[in-house]
Enzyme design. Structure first.
Site, PDB file in Angstrom:
ATOM      1  CD  GLU A   1       1.927  -7.786   0.687  1.00  0.00           C
ATOM      2  OE1 GLU A   1       1.387  -8.116  -0.400  1.00  0.00           O
ATOM      3  OE2 GLU A   1       3.144  -7.623   0.806  1.00  0.00           O
TER       4      GLU A   1
ATOM      5  CB  ALA B   1      -4.752   3.123  12.723  1.00  0.00           C
TER       6      ALA B   1
ATOM      7  CD  GLN C   1       2.214   3.427   4.304  1.00  0.00           C
ATOM      8  OE1 GLN C   1       1.253   3.444   3.509  1.00  0.00           O
ATOM      9  NE2 GLN C   1       3.233   2.621   4.114  1.00  0.00           N
TER      10      GLN C   1
ATOM     11  CB  SER D   1      -1.530  -8.023   6.132  1.00  0.00           C
ATOM     12  OG  SER D   1      -1.325  -8.098   4.749  1.00  0.00           O
TER      13      SER D   1
ATOM     14  CE1 TYR E   1       0.455  -2.695   5.854  1.00  0.00           C
ATOM     15  CE2 TYR E   1       0.796  -4.740   4.641  1.00  0.00           C
ATOM     16  CZ  TYR E   1      -0.032  -3.898   5.363  1.00  0.00           C
ATOM     17  OH  TYR E   1      -1.334  -4.264   5.604  1.00  0.00           O
TER      18      TYR E   1
HETATM   19  P1  NAP Z   1      -6.678   2.295   4.533  1.00  0.00           P
HETATM   20  O1  NAP Z   1      -7.884   2.553   3.703  1.00  0.00           O
HETATM   21  O2  NAP Z   1      -5.337   2.707   4.033  1.00  0.00           O
HETATM   22  O3  NAP Z   1      -6.933   2.963   5.977  1.00  0.00           O
HETATM   23  C1  NAP Z   1      -5.897   3.106   6.904  1.00  0.00           C
HETATM   24  C2  NAP Z   1      -6.378   3.985   8.031  1.00  0.00           C
HETATM   25  O4  NAP Z   1      -5.318   4.137   8.995  1.00  0.00           O
HETATM   26  C3  NAP Z   1      -6.783   5.411   7.618  1.00  0.00           C
HETATM   27  O5  NAP Z   1      -7.904   5.803   8.367  1.00  0.00           O
HETATM   28  C4  NAP Z   1      -5.556   6.222   8.031  1.00  0.00           C
HETATM   29  O6  NAP Z   1      -5.845   7.577   8.288  1.00  0.00           O
HETATM   30  C5  NAP Z   1      -5.199   5.504   9.322  1.00  0.00           C
HETATM   31  N1  NAP Z   1      -3.837   5.808   9.781  1.00  0.00           N
HETATM   32  C6  NAP Z   1      -2.678   5.699   9.100  1.00  0.00           C
HETATM   33  N2  NAP Z   1      -1.634   6.054   9.875  1.00  0.00           N
HETATM   34  C7  NAP Z   1      -2.159   6.410  11.084  1.00  0.00           C
HETATM   35  C8  NAP Z   1      -1.605   6.874  12.296  1.00  0.00           C
HETATM   36  N3  NAP Z   1      -0.282   7.059  12.453  1.00  0.00           N
HETATM   37  N4  NAP Z   1      -2.440   7.147  13.337  1.00  0.00           N
HETATM   38  C9  NAP Z   1      -3.774   6.982  13.210  1.00  0.00           C
HETATM   39  N5  NAP Z   1      -4.363   6.547  12.075  1.00  0.00           N
HETATM   40  C10 NAP Z   1      -3.559   6.249  11.023  1.00  0.00           C
HETATM   41  O7  NAP Z   1      -6.550   0.723   4.867  1.00  0.00           O
HETATM   42  P2  NAP Z   1      -7.678  -0.421   4.818  1.00  0.00           P
HETATM   43  O8  NAP Z   1      -7.637  -1.069   3.481  1.00  0.00           O
HETATM   44  O9  NAP Z   1      -8.937   0.113   5.362  1.00  0.00           O
HETATM   45  O10 NAP Z   1      -7.029  -1.485   5.825  1.00  0.00           O
HETATM   46  C11 NAP Z   1      -7.330  -1.438   7.222  1.00  0.00           C
HETATM   47  C12 NAP Z   1      -6.255  -2.211   7.978  1.00  0.00           C
HETATM   48  O11 NAP Z   1      -6.217  -3.564   7.518  1.00  0.00           O
HETATM   49  C13 NAP Z   1      -4.835  -1.685   7.803  1.00  0.00           C
HETATM   50  O12 NAP Z   1      -4.151  -1.891   9.022  1.00  0.00           O
HETATM   51  C14 NAP Z   1      -4.253  -2.576   6.722  1.00  0.00           C
HETATM   52  O13 NAP Z   1      -2.843  -2.622   6.843  1.00  0.00           O
HETATM   53  C15 NAP Z   1      -4.919  -3.882   7.057  1.00  0.00           C
HETATM   54  N6  NAP Z   1      -5.122  -4.817   5.953  1.00  0.00           N
HETATM   55  C16 NAP Z   1      -5.746  -4.400   4.823  1.00  0.00           C
HETATM   56  C17 NAP Z   1      -5.986  -5.312   3.800  1.00  0.00           C
HETATM   57  C18 NAP Z   1      -6.692  -4.908   2.540  1.00  0.00           C
HETATM   58  O14 NAP Z   1      -6.589  -5.656   1.551  1.00  0.00           O
HETATM   59  N7  NAP Z   1      -7.413  -3.799   2.517  1.00  0.00           N
HETATM   60  C19 NAP Z   1      -5.577  -6.663   3.959  1.00  0.00           C
HETATM   61  C20 NAP Z   1      -4.963  -7.041   5.139  1.00  0.00           C
HETATM   62  C21 NAP Z   1      -4.746  -6.119   6.143  1.00  0.00           C
HETATM   63  P3  NAP Z   1      -5.833   8.701   7.090  1.00  0.00           P
HETATM   64  O15 NAP Z   1      -7.189   8.608   6.445  1.00  0.00           O
HETATM   65  O16 NAP Z   1      -5.591   9.949   7.829  1.00  0.00           O
HETATM   66  O17 NAP Z   1      -4.713   8.318   6.155  1.00  0.00           O
HETATM   67  N1  GDD Z   2      -0.608  -0.335  -6.218  1.00  0.00           N
HETATM   68  C1  GDD Z   2      -0.280  -0.786  -7.428  1.00  0.00           C
HETATM   69  N2  GDD Z   2      -0.242   0.102  -8.486  1.00  0.00           N
HETATM   70  N3  GDD Z   2       0.002  -2.103  -7.595  1.00  0.00           N
HETATM   71  C2  GDD Z   2       0.286  -2.536  -8.843  1.00  0.00           C
HETATM   72  C3  GDD Z   2       0.331  -1.682  -9.944  1.00  0.00           C
HETATM   73  C4  GDD Z   2       0.064  -0.300  -9.759  1.00  0.00           C
HETATM   74  O1  GDD Z   2       0.089   0.517 -10.680  1.00  0.00           O
HETATM   75  N4  GDD Z   2       0.634  -2.426 -11.045  1.00  0.00           N
HETATM   76  C5  GDD Z   2       0.762  -3.685 -10.636  1.00  0.00           C
HETATM   77  N5  GDD Z   2       0.559  -3.769  -9.297  1.00  0.00           N
HETATM   78  C6  GDD Z   2       0.660  -4.997  -8.489  1.00  0.00           C
HETATM   79  C7  GDD Z   2       1.560  -4.894  -7.273  1.00  0.00           C
HETATM   80  O2  GDD Z   2       2.937  -5.047  -7.660  1.00  0.00           O
HETATM   81  C8  GDD Z   2       1.032  -6.034  -6.431  1.00  0.00           C
HETATM   82  O3  GDD Z   2       1.623  -7.252  -6.830  1.00  0.00           O
HETATM   83  C9  GDD Z   2      -0.459  -6.085  -6.779  1.00  0.00           C
HETATM   84  O4  GDD Z   2      -0.626  -5.262  -7.942  1.00  0.00           O
HETATM   85  C10 GDD Z   2      -1.389  -5.579  -5.679  1.00  0.00           C
HETATM   86  O5  GDD Z   2      -0.923  -4.313  -5.247  1.00  0.00           O
HETATM   87  P1  GDD Z   2      -1.806  -3.385  -4.269  1.00  0.00           P
HETATM   88  O6  GDD Z   2      -3.153  -3.194  -4.828  1.00  0.00           O
HETATM   89  O7  GDD Z   2      -0.993  -2.170  -3.969  1.00  0.00           O
HETATM   90  O8  GDD Z   2      -1.996  -4.293  -2.974  1.00  0.00           O
HETATM   91  P2  GDD Z   2      -0.958  -5.184  -2.135  1.00  0.00           P
HETATM   92  O9  GDD Z   2      -1.273  -6.618  -2.430  1.00  0.00           O
HETATM   93  O10 GDD Z   2       0.435  -4.736  -2.326  1.00  0.00           O
HETATM   94  O11 GDD Z   2      -1.342  -4.828  -0.620  1.00  0.00           O
HETATM   95  C11 GDD Z   2      -2.713  -4.772  -0.208  1.00  0.00           C
HETATM   96  O12 GDD Z   2      -3.118  -6.033   0.286  1.00  0.00           O
HETATM   97  C12 GDD Z   2      -2.436  -6.464   1.474  1.00  0.00           C
HETATM   98  C13 GDD Z   2      -2.980  -7.862   1.837  1.00  0.00           C
HETATM   99  O13 GDD Z   2      -2.309  -8.838   1.121  1.00  0.00           O
HETATM  100  C14 GDD Z   2      -2.828  -3.674   0.865  1.00  0.00           C
HETATM  101  O14 GDD Z   2      -4.178  -3.445   1.158  1.00  0.00           O
HETATM  102  C15 GDD Z   2      -2.136  -4.073   2.167  1.00  0.00           C
HETATM  103  O15 GDD Z   2      -2.424  -3.125   3.188  1.00  0.00           O
HETATM  104  C16 GDD Z   2      -2.688  -5.457   2.579  1.00  0.00           C
HETATM  105  O16 GDD Z   2      -2.072  -5.883   3.779  1.00  0.00           O
END
Ligand code: NAP
Ligand code: GDD
Length: 330
Positions: free
Chosen positions: A127, A81, A83, A125, A152
């Site tokens: 990030e 979980a 944001q 992450s 974040y």
């Molecule tokens: P996601 O699709 O945005 O899912 C986030 C989940 O967290 C949703 O179920 C959301 O609920 C829940 N949530 C948000 N705030 C909450 C709160 N206050 N209490 C309880 N639940 C809450 O993210 P994801 O891509 O599946 O990523 C899963 C985890 O991995 C996150 O922690 C993210 O930061 C981390 N992560 C993701 C990536 C990536 O590339 N995807 C990479 C590295 C780390 P709602 O549906 O109600 O919004």
């Molecule tokens: N979202 C978004 N929307 N990003 C854009 C756009 C746009 O219209 N145009 C360009 N970008 C660029 C962002 O500036 C960033 O450099 C890149 O696309 C990726 O953006 P996101 O897809 O929003 O992902 P993120 O890399 O910022 O974060 C995701 O990956 C992280 C792991 O490195 C998220 O899933 C995070 O929760 C996760 O931790």
């Protein structure tokens, strides 16, 4: 039968991980916050599975954490979980920080106090490496310097350090997966890859003309969520808890992903559909992410099945087929 808690169950990773665990024979408790609209779209295909139970919970509610730990005594707790939108974290920094940092601390405290046998996974992450300019040749690894560039990422660094601290102070079986970007057809629609594949499908079907994007030069190490949830599970099956980088070892720019998707969709040059909008640029950008997952490959035996091209194809085809089947567009 093992019991696993999955927080963030309604998200991309939570839904794939729950499917994976159910398939392995687990009883899965999905932890969901209350929302004004029912947002269970990603979990509908297993919601009625007798080995699945949804419970209301929130990162900011310590009482619910303690109550549910005592009720189920889970074997494993996957804390997904958050944001999770980096750009949005500049708009709601406190909510992001409190949820990720304090919320993770609450879970660690609760596990330590009432159920220390529970194994814990933290969603750290890439990030966290932020704008660190010293990228090793093979990419960032578990020992690379963390230079977070958003609220974040600062929150994720705090939670990551808490996991290390509780692991060594209280001998908890707590591990962090430092996951690089991973995507899928279930990716949220405001993340850049999904925004691109959905736009391409809409344009292909004649229902959209332009796509507005921000910084096209940022580079990311992009994998598939289905591959990455398996790594989470593998971490909790080890005798010794640790932190692991999970990444493909290849990096591509946002422009590369746009080009690849336009190629799959057979849409010609992306430039004729593209508008650069400054509102999508970030106050502080992470320019380059590449991950070195050597430790995970050696210790966990993990490797990804999807590559950059098959990821873009899977996402585009899913969006295209979904629009055709739900809207009847041709
Ligand atoms: P996601 O699709 O945005 O899912 C986030 C989940 O967290 C949703 O179920 C959301 O609920 C829940 N949530 C948000 N705030 C909450 C709160 N206050 N209490 C309880 N639940 C809450 O993210 P994801 O891509 O599946 O990523 C899963 C985890 O991995 C996150 O922690 C993210 O930061 C981390 N992560 C993701 C990536 C990536 O590339 N995807 C990479 C590295 C780390 P709602 O549906 O109600 O919004
Ligand atoms: N979202 C978004 N929307 N990003 C854009 C756009 C746009 O219209 N145009 C360009 N970008 C660029 C962002 O500036 C960033 O450099 C890149 O696309 C990726 O953006 P996101 O897809 O929003 O992902 P993120 O890399 O910022 O974060 C995701 O990956 C992280 C792991 O490195 C998220 O899933 C995070 O929760 C996760 O931790």
């Amino acid at each position: 039968m093992k019991t696993a808690f999955v927080s963030g169950i309604t998200g991309q990773d939570g839904s794939y991980l729950a499917e994976f665990l159910l398939h392995k024979g687990y009883f899965v408790v999905g932890l969901k916050r209350r929302t004004s609209l029912i947002c269970t779209e990603r979990v509908n295909n297993f919601y009625d599975n007798p080995n699945f139970k949804m419970e209301y919970w929130d990162l900011n509610d310590a009482s619910a954490t303690y109550r549910l730990l005592l009720k189920y005594k889970p074997d494993e707790f996957y804390n997904l979980a958050a944001q999770s939108h980096v750009r949005v974290s500049f708009d709601v920094p406190q909510d992001t920080l409190v949820g990720i940092a304090v919320g993770t601390h609450t879970i660690l405290e609760a596990i330590g106090n009432v159920h220390p046998e529970c194994r814990f996974y933290q969603a750290s992450s890439s990030e966290m490496f932020g704008d660190n300019p010293d990228v090793p040749e093979k990419g960032f690894n578990e020992n690379s310097r963390l230079m977070p560039a958003s609220p974040y990422a600062c929150a994720k660094v705090c939670a990551h350090n808490l996991v290390r601290n509780y692991r060594s102070s209280y001998r908890l079986h707590a591990s962090s997966g430092i996951l690089f970007n991973h995507e899928s057809p279930r990716r949220g629609e405001t993340f850049v890859t999904r925004k691109i594949t959905l736009a391409a499908a809409n344009i292909r079907l004649g229902h959209q003309d332009k796509i507005e994007l921000g910084n096209l030069s940022a580079k990311r190490d992009w994998g598939h969520s289905k591959d990455y949830v398996k790594a989470m599970w593998l971490m909790l099956q080890q005798d010794i808890p640790d932190d692991y980088v999970i990444a493909t070892g290849e990096t591509y720019s946002v422009k590369d992903f746009l080009d690849e998707t336009w190629k799959v969709a057979d849409l010609g040059e992306p430039e004729k559909h593209l508008i650069i909008n400054p509102k999508y640029f970030r106050p502080h950008e992470v320019p380059y992410l590449l991950g070195d997952s050597t430790r995970a490959r050696k210790v966990l035996g993990w490797s990804p099945r999807y590559n950059f091209s098959s990821l873009a194809e899977d996402m585009y085809m899913s969006d295209f087929n979904h629009l055709v089947s739900t809207k009847g567009w041709k």
